[in-house]
Design a protein around this motif. Sequence first.
Motif, PDB file in Angstrom:
ATOM      1  N   ALA A  79      62.133 -20.016  36.465  1.00 50.20           N
ATOM      2  CA  ALA A  79      62.483 -20.862  35.319  1.00 50.20           C
ATOM      3  C   ALA A  79      61.428 -21.950  35.134  1.00 50.20           C
ATOM      4  O   ALA A  79      60.947 -22.192  34.018  1.00 50.20           O
ATOM      5  CB  ALA A  79      63.869 -21.471  35.520  1.00 50.20           C
ATOM      6  N   GLU A  83      59.382 -21.758  31.631  1.00 50.10           N
ATOM      7  CA  GLU A  83      59.746 -22.796  30.664  1.00 50.10           C
ATOM      8  C   GLU A  83      58.514 -23.566  30.188  1.00 50.10           C
ATOM      9  O   GLU A  83      58.515 -24.131  29.105  1.00 50.10           O
ATOM     10  CB  GLU A  83      60.738 -23.768  31.303  1.00 50.10           C
ATOM     11  N   PHE A 102      60.114 -11.689  32.519  1.00 45.56           N
ATOM     12  CA  PHE A 102      59.677 -12.886  31.796  1.00 45.56           C
ATOM     13  C   PHE A 102      58.380 -12.646  31.026  1.00 45.56           C
ATOM     14  O   PHE A 102      58.098 -13.324  30.045  1.00 45.56           O
ATOM     15  CB  PHE A 102      59.490 -14.050  32.775  1.00 45.56           C
ATOM     16  N   LEU A 105      58.696 -12.229  27.353  1.00 50.94           N
ATOM     17  CA  LEU A 105      59.401 -13.276  26.613  1.00 50.94           C
ATOM     18  C   LEU A 105      58.515 -14.474  26.310  1.00 50.94           C
ATOM     19  O   LEU A 105      58.948 -15.414  25.655  1.00 50.94           O
ATOM     20  CB  LEU A 105      60.642 -13.728  27.401  1.00 50.94           C
TER      21      LEU A 105
ATOM     22  N   PRO B 101      67.695 -18.323  33.907  1.00 43.72           N
ATOM     23  CA  PRO B 101      66.359 -18.700  33.419  1.00 43.72           C
ATOM     24  C   PRO B 101      66.012 -18.087  32.070  1.00 43.72           C
ATOM     25  O   PRO B 101      65.110 -18.575  31.395  1.00 43.72           O
ATOM     26  CB  PRO B 101      65.403 -18.211  34.511  1.00 43.72           C
ATOM     27  N   PHE B 102      66.730 -17.057  31.665  1.00 47.63           N
ATOM     28  CA  PHE B 102      66.438 -16.442  30.374  1.00 47.63           C
ATOM     29  C   PHE B 102      67.033 -17.233  29.217  1.00 47.63           C
ATOM     30  O   PHE B 102      66.564 -17.158  28.093  1.00 47.63           O
ATOM     31  CB  PHE B 102      66.956 -14.999  30.348  1.00 47.63           C
ATOM     32  N   ARG B 104      66.904 -20.247  28.386  1.00 47.91           N
ATOM     33  CA  ARG B 104      66.031 -21.218  27.724  1.00 47.91           C
ATOM     34  C   ARG B 104      64.855 -20.559  27.019  1.00 47.91           C
ATOM     35  O   ARG B 104      64.070 -21.231  26.365  1.00 47.91           O
ATOM     36  CB  ARG B 104      65.498 -22.201  28.753  1.00 47.91           C
ATOM     37  N   LEU B 105      64.692 -19.258  27.202  1.00 49.40           N
ATOM     38  CA  LEU B 105      63.509 -18.586  26.648  1.00 49.40           C
ATOM     39  C   LEU B 105      63.815 -17.841  25.359  1.00 49.40           C
ATOM     40  O   LEU B 105      62.922 -17.266  24.752  1.00 49.40           O
ATOM     41  CB  LEU B 105      62.925 -17.621  27.688  1.00 49.40           C
TER      42      LEU B 105
END
Lengths: 347, 347
Positions: A79, A83, A102, A105, B101-102, B104-105
């Motif tokens: 994260a 972020e 990730f 994304l 964590p996803f 916020r993406l």
Amino acid sequence: MRVAHIAPLYERVPPMLYGGTERIVSYLVEEQVRRGHQVTLFASGDSRSAADIVAPVPRALRLDAGHSDPLAPHVVELAQVFEQADDFDLIHSHVDYLAFPFSRLVTTPTVHTLHGRLDLPHLRPLMLHFADIPLVSISNAQRRPLEQLELNWTATVYHGLPLDFYAPGRGDGKYVAFLGRIAPEKGPGLAIAAAKAAGVRLKIAAKVDPVDRAYFESEIEPLLADPLIDYVGEIGEADKRRFLGEAMALLFPIDWPEPFGLVMIEALACGTPVVARPCGSVPEIITPGRTGFLADTLDEIVQALRSVDRLDRAQCRREAERRFGVERMVDDYDAVYESLATGAPRT
Amino acid sequence: MRVAHIAPLYERVPPMLYGGTERIVSYLVEEQVRRGHQVTLFASGDSRSAADIVAPVPRALRLDAGHSDPLAPHVVELAQVFEQADDFDLIHSHVDYLAFPFSRLVTTPTVHTLHGRLDLPHLRPLMLHFADIPLVSISNAQRRPLEQLELNWTATVYHGLPLDFYAPGRGDGKYVAFLGRIAPEKGPGLAIAAAKAAGVRLKIAAKVDPVDRAYFESEIEPLLADPLIDYVGEIGEADKRRFLGEAMALLFPIDWPEPFGLVMIEALACGTPVVARPCGSVPEIITPGRTGFLADTLDEIVQALRSVDRLDRAQCRREAERRFGVERMVDDYDAVYESLATGAPRT
């Protein structure tokens, strides 16, 4: 270039003791900082680096016996990295597949160096789902089990060492070295049998993990009562270099698909040739007749041990300098980064 | 509303046997489909649903003994969900912190129902990092260990059952029921002691997991040789309803912070009152003197077992209908979804 490295949190960077991945991340990061990259290292808070450290946990997990769930801090780490993905020109992950989802994304290019073995069946559907994600293997052998999947391998980047730390030794200790861990896949029993058959002294500097304790006691300990066999237990980093440098050869009779095998290039850096079974990465690291011998069976290993004194130790060290220095490793990664940052077509 | 549900992959949805989370996801999804939501269920491929199923794995992991790494398919699942986040108006996760964590993406609102215990120390730094992420607890007690952290709890949503499946029983079996799993935190020893002291018959319908086998053999098995104690082993879903409906009471003498305790509302749905130790969620589920008794010590439990026949079984069933039906649960979640989809301020 603004680079983020995602290190595993099991050991600090660099590790106190064992921890191959964290060591390589440390070498890579320090050299990148020296070259002027702006590096952020996501790692445990007890890490030491010239880079900016962002720490999801204060201490390395392996030292924190009470930590029952190693996944949770890695989730925080991911994260933290993603972020702020926009703050980086490139994100370089060393936490195996954890960072894969990730990658798609964020717009920042990511690359994932895979440090572990890839021959486990459960990895295939996962890798297939992430077939477009830029990967780096640490040997060509490592990616072989997945070669039918058409993954996005950007390069094989062999590990590199800070060679100044490794003074070439004389190899005059009149012994062959076994270094690392006592475990069936490392072949300590075969090492002992070969040393006895060849009539050469074998020094074993190796730790025994709790999981391997029963194996050690039933299979290996009974073999140690022989004047040719000298079990010295686990040794530290400085002792390790002397241990390798004074050895006639490193004996590496492994029985598993070794993804890289850092100890082989440590031996070469000390001028010490390597006698190894040709598993996994070994044939890519060792040039037979030049930096060691590939030997599969007991007889072949015995033959090789009797021949190692014919090899030129200076040649071994030169090979380490030519192929396994940290600068070559960082050159290779710089090339990977460039190809990703400029959106060069996949090769 | 286009809703994505992220189910755990350990059991199919609904589960063949044990699997509280997957059962609740199933109830929730089917009722949402019935109400006209456009639901996509991310779950194992052997799941059955009126929703569209996207399956990261063909079969539930618990049935797939060869699956050594349960994390890998969940990583694929999360990638599948969040890569198409734009196709959903809301994403509802049931995989604990894995999806945090996803959140916020992507721009799609997400909400995470936490199905497990939250009193484990290693969760605190993780929860703190994700303090803004919309959470749902399954009881107020569940979130108590974290109440100093100022997390973004959008609601407590109690589980609900499809009550039509649970015909109220007569409670005329002349026994007290113990149902679930033999494990220290479930209190089977205390249940047996209380039944003997109260002079009532106890039927134990419970499985023994491999991890609890030694406990069962050393602590519980020796207590079973008593005419009042009847150990019937693990039972299926249909037998379970009869087993509960014929019981005078469910005995639930737990010794852990139960986040919800599905079996309590199953008992109520069958018209069966509950005698329980006041741990975790229990005081929120059971109203003393009305749907059961809270009893902490052996003496209190004995006293309660002697008093359960004073309770009105119709009252228990009405309480289940009022508070623990699937429609009420879906109403609650609809309200959560509305507040998130319209960007209502955090309360």
